[in-house]
Write an enzyme that holds these catalytic residues in place. Structure first.
Site, PDB file in Angstrom:
ATOM      1  CE  LYS A 130     105.219   3.950 -27.816  1.00 35.11           C
ATOM      2  NZ  LYS A 130     104.176   4.654 -28.576  1.00 35.11           N
TER       3      LYS A 130
HETATM    4  C1  LIG Z   1     105.622   4.109 -34.154  1.00 31.04           C
HETATM    5  C2  LIG Z   1     106.441   4.893 -33.165  1.00 31.04           C
HETATM    6  N1  LIG Z   1     107.713   5.174 -33.457  1.00 31.04           N
HETATM    7  C3  LIG Z   1     108.499   5.840 -32.588  1.00 31.04           C
HETATM    8  C4  LIG Z   1     108.021   6.270 -31.374  1.00 31.04           C
HETATM    9  C5  LIG Z   1     108.919   7.072 -30.493  1.00 31.04           C
HETATM   10  O1  LIG Z   1     109.122   6.532 -29.237  1.00 31.04           O
HETATM   11  P1  LIG Z   1     109.502   7.496 -28.001  1.00 31.04           P
HETATM   12  O2  LIG Z   1     108.289   8.294 -27.646  1.00 31.04           O
HETATM   13  O3  LIG Z   1     109.925   6.546 -26.934  1.00 31.04           O
HETATM   14  O4  LIG Z   1     110.641   8.364 -28.448  1.00 31.04           O
HETATM   15  C6  LIG Z   1     106.695   5.979 -31.014  1.00 31.04           C
HETATM   16  C7  LIG Z   1     106.103   6.317 -29.700  1.00 31.04           C
HETATM   17  O5  LIG Z   1     105.926   7.340 -29.218  1.00 31.04           O
HETATM   18  C8  LIG Z   1     105.877   5.291 -31.942  1.00 31.04           C
HETATM   19  O6  LIG Z   1     104.598   5.017 -31.654  1.00 31.04           O
END
Ligand SMILES: Cc1ncc(COP(=O)(O)O)c(C=O)c1O
Length: 365
Positions: free
Chosen positions: A186
């Site tokens: 990210k």
């Molecule tokens: C739009 C979106 N929402 C939620 C997430 C979830 O984040 P994480 O992987 O840190 O749980 C992500 C990324 O993976 C995402 O791109």
């Protein structure tokens, strides 16, 4: 030629001394769970985003879950969101037994189309959860106005947009609760899983802090059901080391994104930034005809690509019970067939970017 899609090693080399020192400080004090770095990071991130409260959590998925739980979302409730996103957005709504009510996208920004929201509101609607996809914020002024008319809270899924601005305000500060992810790739990434929730609301911040530690308000006393959703101290330490250079990385992302667009706009559809919006280009995503063939040719030419996302949520087997087949959200479906993300990171140099651009042009020939 071997081009990385995202270059985390270049960033580590750049920040090695600070990251190593911060990690070693944690190893020295040994407070691996909720150590002082977590609170320090929360203060810094709240100041950066421009909100009163930041609650560091385990990852972006947990951030969404904790935000929904703090707002009291439960079985039978409806939450309006976009079908054109990563699974976590709809998944956390469904995990609580609530129903994700999908609304099609604005094909300009790929984000939830505010003009379609009101028609989806029912007496069971409890929240609106837009996603700021690829790094550009959804149209929060329009969404918040609709939410206010109906007395609904708004949760921003800003997993891809940390650092982006919208009408002079930052992603995370645009709605009742903002959520983000610090997944390594990210815009602001740690070295494992991490995430955060942001709010100006004191009561919601307190609830989110409690839910993050098993609904605990004091030791072994649990007024509400929560979970283990804490941010690791070591991850907080990595983020603290990265934060001072983050504004420069955001500027580099904007510059590199603009350069891609200038070099590609005559042959593909490049990202469209709405008035008053910046993008942190968590993904730099173009649209092409015959996307899979173009991606295959680019692979042969040594250029890695990715598709964010090929199957909209309403067409995922996990949401088949909602009964929304092909044709339910045509704009999200069309985007899913055409989008293609190119290598993007703040250390992408012009020579490498030129090679990517040349390969894209060749693949389209
Ligand atoms: C739009 C979106 N929402 C939620 C997430 C979830 O984040 P994480 O992987 O840190 O749980 C992500 C990324 O993976 C995402 O791109």
């Amino acid at each position: 030629m071997s081009i990385p899609f995202i270059d985390l090693k270049a960033q580590y080399q750049h920040l090695k001394a600070d990251i190593d020192a911060r990690i070693h400080a944690v190893l020295d004090h040994g407070q691996y769970i909720m150590g002082p770095e977590v609170a320090e990071l929360e203060r810094e991130l709240a100041a950066y985003v421009g909100v009163k409260h930041c609650v560091g959590v385990a990852d972006g998925t947990t951030a969404l879950l904790i935000a929904l739980m703090a707002l009291g979302i439960q079985a039978g409730d409806e939450v309006i969101t976009t079908p054109f996103t990563f699974i976590a957005t709809g998944e956390m709504i469904a995990l609580l037994g609530a129903k994700p009510v999908f609304v099609d996208i604005d094909p300009g920004s790929y984000n939830l189309d505010p003009a379609r929201i009101e028609a989806a509101i029912t007496p069971r609607t409890r929240a609106i959860m837009p996603v700021s996809l690829y790094g550009q914020c959804a149209d929060f002024d329009a969404i918040n106005a609709i939410a206010a008319r109906h007395g609904l809270p708004v949760i921003e899924d800003g997993a891809q947009s940390f650092g982006a601005s919208y009408q002079g305000r930052k992603s995370g500060a645009l709605s009742t609760i903002g959520c983000t992810s610090f997944f390594p790739s990210k815009p602001l990434g740690c070295y494992g899983d991490g995430g955060a929730c942001f709010t100006d609301d004191d009561a919601l911040a307190k609830k989110m802090r409690e839910i993050r530690v098993h609904g605990q308000d004091r030791r072994y006393h649990h007024p509400v059901i929560g979970l283990n959703g804490r941010l690791d101290t070591l991850q907080a330490a990595v983020l603290l080391a990265k934060l001072p250079s983050f504004p420069a990385e955001v500027a580099a992302r904007e510059r590199i994104g603009a350069r891609y667009s200038a070099l590609l706009a005559d042959v593909v559809r490049v990202p469209r930034l709405a008035e008053g919006c910046s993008s942190v280009h968590a993904q730099y995503t173009i649209e092409v005809d015959e996307r899979d063939a173009v991606a295959a040719t680019l692979k042969e030419l040594g250029v890695p690509t990715a598709v964010h996302y090929p199957i909209p949520l309403h067409l995922q087997p996990a949401f088949a019970h909602l009964g929304q087949g092909v044709g339910s959200f045509p704009l999200a479906e069309a985007a899913g067939q055409r989008v293609l993300s190119l290598p993007m990171h703040p250390f992408l140099d012009e020579a490498t970017q030129d090679a990517v651009v040349a390969a894209v042009r060749k693949a389209l020939d």
